[in-house]
Design a protein around this motif. Structure first.
Motif, PDB file in Angstrom:
ATOM      1  N   CYS A 198       1.040  -1.234  -0.017  1.00 47.66           N
ATOM      2  CA  CYS A 198       0.295  -0.107  -0.101  1.00 47.66           C
ATOM      3  C   CYS A 198       0.659   1.232   0.039  1.00 47.66           C
ATOM      4  N   TYR A 199       1.823   1.326   0.881  1.00 48.63           N
ATOM      5  CA  TYR A 199       2.890   2.310   0.744  1.00 48.63           C
ATOM      6  C   TYR A 199       3.623   2.595  -0.654  1.00 48.63           C
ATOM      7  N   GLN A 200       3.989   1.490  -1.130  1.00 46.16           N
ATOM      8  CA  GLN A 200       4.556   1.720  -2.531  1.00 46.16           C
ATOM      9  C   GLN A 200       3.627   1.945  -3.566  1.00 46.16           C
ATOM     10  N   LEU A 201       2.348   1.759  -3.430  1.00 46.69           N
ATOM     11  CA  LEU A 201       1.669   2.360  -4.509  1.00 46.69           C
ATOM     12  C   LEU A 201       0.841   3.730  -4.160  1.00 46.69           C
ATOM     13  N   ASN A 202       1.332   3.893  -2.961  1.00 47.61           N
ATOM     14  CA  ASN A 202       0.812   5.297  -2.441  1.00 47.61           C
ATOM     15  C   ASN A 202      -0.704   5.609  -2.760  1.00 47.61           C
ATOM     16  N   PHE A 203      -1.189   4.502  -1.789  1.00 48.57           N
ATOM     17  CA  PHE A 203      -2.740   4.797  -1.611  1.00 48.57           C
ATOM     18  C   PHE A 203      -2.740   5.660  -0.191  1.00 48.57           C
ATOM     19  N   THR A 204      -4.216   5.619   0.037  1.00 42.52           N
ATOM     20  CA  THR A 204      -4.441   6.514   1.208  1.00 42.52           C
ATOM     21  C   THR A 204      -5.560   5.759   1.970  1.00 42.52           C
ATOM     22  N   ASN A 205      -5.558   5.821   3.309  1.00 46.23           N
ATOM     23  CA  ASN A 205      -6.737   5.371   4.346  1.00 46.23           C
ATOM     24  C   ASN A 205      -7.074   6.685   5.030  1.00 46.23           C
ATOM     25  N   GLU A 206      -8.052   6.995   4.459  1.00 46.10           N
ATOM     26  CA  GLU A 206      -8.873   8.120   4.983  1.00 46.10           C
ATOM     27  C   GLU A 206     -10.217   7.377   5.835  1.00 46.10           C
ATOM     28  N   GLY A 207     -10.831   8.235   6.537  1.00 45.17           N
ATOM     29  CA  GLY A 207     -11.895   7.742   7.604  1.00 45.17           C
ATOM     30  C   GLY A 207     -13.169   7.739   6.607  1.00 45.17           C
ATOM     31  N   GLY A 208     -13.945   6.743   7.070  1.00 43.56           N
ATOM     32  CA  GLY A 208     -15.317   6.565   6.137  1.00 43.56           C
ATOM     33  C   GLY A 208     -16.500   6.668   7.183  1.00 43.56           C
ATOM     34  N   ILE A 209     -17.545   6.761   6.751  1.00 40.18           N
ATOM     35  CA  ILE A 209     -18.811   6.663   7.655  1.00 40.18           C
ATOM     36  C   ILE A 209     -18.981   5.187   8.097  1.00 40.18           C
ATOM     37  N   GLY A 210     -19.652   4.978   9.329  1.00 39.69           N
ATOM     38  CA  GLY A 210     -19.987   3.734   9.897  1.00 39.69           C
ATOM     39  C   GLY A 210     -18.714   3.208  10.195  1.00 39.69           C
ATOM     40  N   GLY A 211     -17.642   3.841  10.577  1.00 40.61           N
ATOM     41  CA  GLY A 211     -16.407   3.051  11.236  1.00 40.61           C
ATOM     42  C   GLY A 211     -15.630   2.415  10.218  1.00 40.61           C
ATOM     43  N   THR A 212     -15.931   2.877   8.771  1.00 39.03           N
ATOM     44  CA  THR A 212     -15.236   1.991   7.515  1.00 39.03           C
ATOM     45  C   THR A 212     -13.985   2.993   7.471  1.00 39.03           C
ATOM     46  N   THR A 213     -13.252   2.618   6.494  1.00 36.20           N
ATOM     47  CA  THR A 213     -12.034   3.190   6.073  1.00 36.20           C
ATOM     48  C   THR A 213     -12.302   3.285   4.596  1.00 36.20           C
ATOM     49  N   ARG A 214     -11.899   4.272   3.928  1.00 33.53           N
ATOM     50  CA  ARG A 214     -11.765   4.809   2.477  1.00 33.53           C
ATOM     51  C   ARG A 214     -10.324   4.663   2.194  1.00 33.53           C
ATOM     52  N   LEU A 215     -10.139   3.247   1.430  1.00 34.91           N
ATOM     53  CA  LEU A 215      -8.733   2.940   0.864  1.00 34.91           C
ATOM     54  C   LEU A 215      -8.791   3.489  -0.524  1.00 34.91           C
ATOM     55  N   LEU A 216      -8.057   4.493  -0.819  1.00 39.50           N
ATOM     56  CA  LEU A 216      -8.109   5.313  -2.152  1.00 39.50           C
ATOM     57  C   LEU A 216      -7.021   5.903  -2.781  1.00 39.50           C
ATOM     58  N   LYS A 217      -7.134   6.253  -3.948  1.00 41.33           N
ATOM     59  CA  LYS A 217      -5.995   7.026  -4.525  1.00 41.33           C
ATOM     60  C   LYS A 217      -6.587   8.162  -5.488  1.00 41.33           C
ATOM     61  N   ASN A 218      -5.856   9.209  -5.078  1.00 37.27           N
ATOM     62  CA  ASN A 218      -6.312  10.523  -5.728  1.00 37.27           C
ATOM     63  C   ASN A 218      -5.683  10.543  -7.228  1.00 37.27           C
ATOM     64  N   ILE A 219      -6.705  10.637  -8.152  1.00 38.61           N
ATOM     65  CA  ILE A 219      -6.286  10.615  -9.539  1.00 38.61           C
ATOM     66  C   ILE A 219      -6.775  12.218 -10.167  1.00 38.61           C
ATOM     67  N   THR A 220      -5.908  12.764 -11.015  1.00 36.42           N
ATOM     68  CA  THR A 220      -6.407  13.843 -11.787  1.00 36.42           C
ATOM     69  C   THR A 220      -7.515  13.627 -12.618  1.00 36.42           C
TER      70      THR A 220
END
Length: 499
Positions: free
Chosen positions: A287-309
């Motif tokens: 995950c670090y190598q691919l530069n993904f992010t773990n941001e807070g989600g609703i309902g105790g979830t995590t949003r695992l995502l990548k920012n794309i232009t």
């Protein structure tokens, strides 16, 4: 007030515009009415790029006043969502210390090197699980520390932008989790501030407040706000205050939040936020190598995502042509793109050349020339190049997501303004060889108001809220029509951007 007549207000602020939207909830269906819209944007003065927070606040109050007049005592609550990373500081006696800085201000340039001398990049990721972007809050605060900003010395409270507006509404101070998670100063495991990391970077920890979850009822409006808006007895409820968290709340998926995902989302606009909703953060070396992010989600979830232009390239092309005297509508640009031969030229949408070029069409053509490709000869060819490249970037990120979660993603949900670009939606289905469900368009406002409905007891759960959304708003499905030509294009795209 009967349940059938309840209205929840979303104050939805983006980086270029803001609005107040009424969500009219009958108990089984939802409809939206935009009440008030206003321009937003950074103000450049004395070499600094900042937000005019008092103008934003004044516009929000006007919008709430208009909503009060329109809905006549039916408003149950209001919640605010904004972009991430930016913040305001309060000093003694809750004095607002200056204007909040805009994330595009130059003060964070060079902060990576400064930060990594104090704490390694690997340690920062292990602690926060967040992708590295130089405008993250942590680097803004570090720049203040290193420049000996008097504001940081005087600060007693850090309020992210939606926290700041919620404080102006209620007088209550706290840090809502989904937006705080964009700071790169929050542990996704503890779901609280990483004070140890802040201390190692020399950032004062006393400024961080209590972490609050989406659905928290902050309380009622200040008396002065009630008088200014005509809203009486209205609660203030925290949605997912980061706009992407609210947008993901509105994804009309049938699965229960927190279950293993077989779908991903693309929150599509100027940026494309592509990710999955996971029960736990994924903070791994890959995950670090691919530069993904773990941001807070609703309902105790995590949003695992990548920012794309995202549609930035298309928006800036249109702006450039308008400046040159050619005012193309969105439908006209799409029509011209459809008429052009497919998969002739490709670009990396996330290349530094496209961050802020003076002439976006020229930047795209120059990229194609430098990489030995056909230079797009017409406006339609330029737009087709941008859209196809974005669809192929989605395919690449899709493969990364499947690797990280260890399972197949069967459906791509696209929400937000980008759903209106039917050509891009079909390209995404073809490039990714997946079913695409596009809609709703107004995902952020919908997610905001439905989180308020959950807090109010109007719906029993987030899963039930998503069922209401599925029934209330039209979506369009796209299936792969011609996926095979995209395979060769994808191989070319991978070589173009180095894998």
């Amino acid at each position: 007030m009967s349940q059938a007549s309840k209205v929840y207000l979303a104050a939805d602020l983006g980086a270029s515009s803001g609005r107040v939207v009424g969500g009219i909830f009958t108990g089984s269906s939802l409809s939206l009415e935009e009440v008030y819209r206003f321009d937003n944007g950074g103000v450049s003065a004395a070499g600094k790029l900042q937000w005019d927070v008092l103008s934003q606040w004044s516009s929000m109050v006007r919008g709430l006043r208009a909503a009060g007049a329109q809905f006549q005592g039916r408003v149950a609550s209001v919640g605010v969502d904004t972009w991430g990373v930016d913040f305001g500081l309060l000093g003694r006696n809750d004095e607002l210390l200056g204007n909040p800085y805009h994330y595009r201000d130059s003060r964070t340039k060079g902060m990576y090197d400064q930060a990594f001398q104090l704490v390694s990049k690997e340690q920062i990721f292990a602690e926060t699980g967040l992708q590295f972007m130089e405008f993250n809050t942590v680097y803004q605060l570090l720049s203040m520390k290193l420049s000996q900003s008097p504001l940081l010395d005087l600060a007693e409270h850090l309020l992210m932008m939606p926290d700041l507006f919620h404080w102006l509404l209620t007088g209550e101070k706290g840090n809502e989790y989904t937006d705080a998670s964009t700071t790169q100063l929050v542990s996704p495991f503890a779901r609280d501030w990483s004070r140890d990391l802040a201390s190692k970077l020399g950032i004062p920890t006393n400024i961080f407040g209590k972490m609050l979850q989406p659905g928290t009822v902050l309380g009622g409006l200040r008396k002065g706000v009630e008088e200014d808006t005509g809203l009486s007895g209205v609660k203030v409820v925290l949605p997912g205050t980061h706009d992407t968290a609210s947008a993901v709340m509105a994804v009309p998926a049938a699965s229960v939040p927190g279950s293993k995902p077989d779908w991903c989302y693309i929150s599509s606009g100027t940026w494309s936020l592509m990710g999955v909703e996971t029960p736990e953060p994924i903070v791994s070396p890959r995950c670090y190598q691919l530069n993904f992010t773990n941001e807070g989600g609703i309902g105790g979830t995590t949003r695992l995502l990548k920012n794309i232009t995202g549609l930035w390239l298309v928006q800036q092309c249109r702006a450039q042509w308008k400046q040159e005297g050619h005012e193309f509508g969105w439908q006209e640009l799409t029509r011209r793109a459809e008429e052009h031969l497919p998969l002739q030229s490709l670009v990396n949408p996330d290349d530094a050349a496209f961050v802020a070029p003076r002439d976006m069409p020229a930047a795209i053509r120059d990229y194609c020339s430098r990489t030995g490709q056909i230079v797009p000869p017409t406006e339609g060819a330029v737009i087709r190049c941008a859209l196809e490249s974005l669809a192929l970037r989605y395919r690449m990120v899709l493969a990364m997501l499947e690797e990280l979660i260890g399972g197949e993603i069967k459906t791509i949900h696209i929400v937000g303004g980008g759903t209106q670009n039917r050509l891009l939606c079909q390209m995404t289905a073809d490039a990714c060889n997946r079913r695409v469900v596009a809609g709703p368009v107004e995902a952020t406002a919908i997610g905001n108001v439905m989180m308020q409905a959950v807090a109010d007891g109007g719906v029993a759960s987030i899963a039930e809220a998503r069922e209401v959304i599925r029934k209330s708003f039209k979506v369009e499905e796209y299936y792969p029509k011609m996926p095979w030509p995209w395979n060769d294009a994808y191989a070319k795209f991978q070589k173009l951007i180095g894998g």
